[in-house]
Design an enzyme around this catalytic site. Structure first.
Site, PDB file in Angstrom:
ATOM      1  N   CYS A 200       0.817  -1.225   0.000  1.00 60.56           N
ATOM      2  CA  CYS A 200       0.000   0.000   0.000  1.00 60.56           C
ATOM      3  C   CYS A 200       0.848   1.271   0.000  1.00 60.56           C
ATOM      4  O   CYS A 200       0.594   2.197  -0.782  1.00 60.56           O
ATOM      5  CB  CYS A 200      -0.974  -0.012   1.174  1.00 60.56           C
ATOM      6  SG  CYS A 200      -0.240   0.067   2.826  1.00 60.56           S
ATOM      7  N   HIS A 256      -2.740   1.132   6.907  1.00 58.75           N
ATOM      8  CA  HIS A 256      -3.029   1.184   5.474  1.00 58.75           C
ATOM      9  C   HIS A 256      -3.035   2.621   4.975  1.00 58.75           C
ATOM     10  O   HIS A 256      -3.311   3.559   5.727  1.00 58.75           O
ATOM     11  CB  HIS A 256      -4.375   0.516   5.190  1.00 58.75           C
ATOM     12  CG  HIS A 256      -4.646   0.276   3.736  1.00 58.75           C
ATOM     13  ND1 HIS A 256      -3.824  -0.501   2.941  1.00 58.75           N
ATOM     14  CD2 HIS A 256      -5.643   0.717   2.923  1.00 58.75           C
ATOM     15  CE1 HIS A 256      -4.314  -0.535   1.702  1.00 58.75           C
ATOM     16  NE2 HIS A 256      -5.410   0.201   1.668  1.00 58.75           N
ATOM     17  N   HIS A 268      -6.175   1.981  -4.333  1.00 61.29           N
ATOM     18  CA  HIS A 268      -5.187   1.493  -3.363  1.00 61.29           C
ATOM     19  C   HIS A 268      -4.746   0.080  -3.718  1.00 61.29           C
ATOM     20  O   HIS A 268      -5.382  -0.609  -4.523  1.00 61.29           O
ATOM     21  CB  HIS A 268      -5.775   1.522  -1.950  1.00 61.29           C
ATOM     22  CG  HIS A 268      -6.887   0.533  -1.719  1.00 61.29           C
ATOM     23  ND1 HIS A 268      -7.079  -0.112  -0.521  1.00 61.29           N
ATOM     24  CD2 HIS A 268      -7.872   0.048  -2.536  1.00 61.29           C
ATOM     25  CE1 HIS A 268      -8.119  -0.927  -0.594  1.00 61.29           C
ATOM     26  NE2 HIS A 268      -8.616  -0.842  -1.800  1.00 61.29           N
TER      27      HIS A 268
END
Length: 302
Positions: A200, A256, A268
């Site tokens: 991420c 995240h 993402h």
């Protein structure tokens, strides 16, 4: 770094038998991924095996050599772990000493991947998006670069000429999102920093870097950089802002980061077993876990 992509390990003793393709003299990321089952892939995260990755031509500082391994610092990847750059271990065979290359312009790979050619036009190696190599000469069709394998050529249509690695032309938030869209469907990979697979924060780092916006490598560091935006005022969010998420509905550990796509959506690289995607935040766990919004772009985008 003399290979297309090498993984930076927490320590050599974190390498498993299934990681043989990763530490081979010429690593093969795709075969490595195929060799791992779902549990082994997840274990890269759970057992804290991988730190990050290096791209072809990326410089390192060697702190220590232990047998066939080198303890390095990656100065192009800022981190709170070391003020000089991201620390970790890589196979010594993946590194090569080169001459000082200061004062030259650079070719940034703008294609998802680009082929390097020898001077007599034999295929040398395929290198990933955002690789940066010093330029020796250029014309309208081919660019001569200085690579870890010596002088090489790359097609001009696959690169962007930039003054230096830290002077990539500035893009807008929309440009960041446009760049990110090119990688839809690419499988998540823990520690990934290349177009063979991103995690991420590797994804956010490289999509911004491709647009001249320089941020740290890890989400925790990224969440303290840029300009703070009110996370509760969704009308204030702009395309290209980074969205950060934490456990315990936003009050726990940050885990995240994604890129705001506009209209309540995010692009993402989610987690192991999933691929880069665009999702609507409303009604998802991310909607409850949002803990910060940060802006790195200068231009307001509607």
């Amino acid at each position: 770094c003399r290979v297309p992509v090498t993984s930076v390990w927490t320590h050599p003793d974190k390498v498993r038998e299934v990681d043989a393709y990763a530490i081979a003299d010429m690593p093969n990321i795709n075969k490595w991924r195929e060799a791992m089952n779902q549990q082994q892939t997840k274990d890269l995260t759970v057992s804290n095996r991988l730190q990050t990755q290096l791209l072809y031509g990326e410089p390192v500082v060697i702190d220590e050599i232990d047998g066939t391994w080198a303890k390095i610092i990656a100065p192009w990847q800022p981190s709170h772990k070391d003020e000089r750059g991201y620390p970790g271990w890589v196979p010594l065979a993946h590194l090569k000493e080169t001459d000082s290359l200061s004062g030259r312009s650079y070719a940034r790979v703008a294609a998802d991947k680009a082929q390097l050619w020898t001077p007599d036009y034999h295929p040398l190696v395929s290198i990933p998006f955002n690789s940066l190599l010093p330029v020796e000469d250029a014309d309208e069709t081919r660019v001569q670069v200085h690579s870890p394998d010596g002088d090489a050529y790359i097609e001009a249509k696959h690169i962007e000429l930039v003054p230096s690695p830290d002077q990539i032309p500035l893009g807008s938030g929309q440009s960041v999102v446009n760049t990110a869209e090119r990688f839809l469907g690419l499988q998540y990979f823990w520690g990934g920093m290349s177009s063979f697979g991103y995690d991420c924060s590797g994804f956010s780092h490289h999509m911004l870097k491709a647009n001249g916006l320089y941020i740290s490598r890890d989400a925790g560091d990224q969440s303290t950089e840029g300009v703070e935006i009110d996370r509760l005022d969704k009308a204030a969010w702009q395309i290209g802002d980074l969205l950060f998420f934490a456990y315990q509905e936003g009050s726990g550990r940050l885990h995240h980061v994604g890129i705001y796509y506009g209209s309540g959506m995010m692009i993402h690289s989610p987690t192991s077993g999933k691929a880069i995607e665009i999702i609507r935040l409303e009604g998802t766990v991310y909607d409850k876990e949002l803990c910060a919004v940060r802006r790195f772009t200068q231009e307001e985008t509607t």
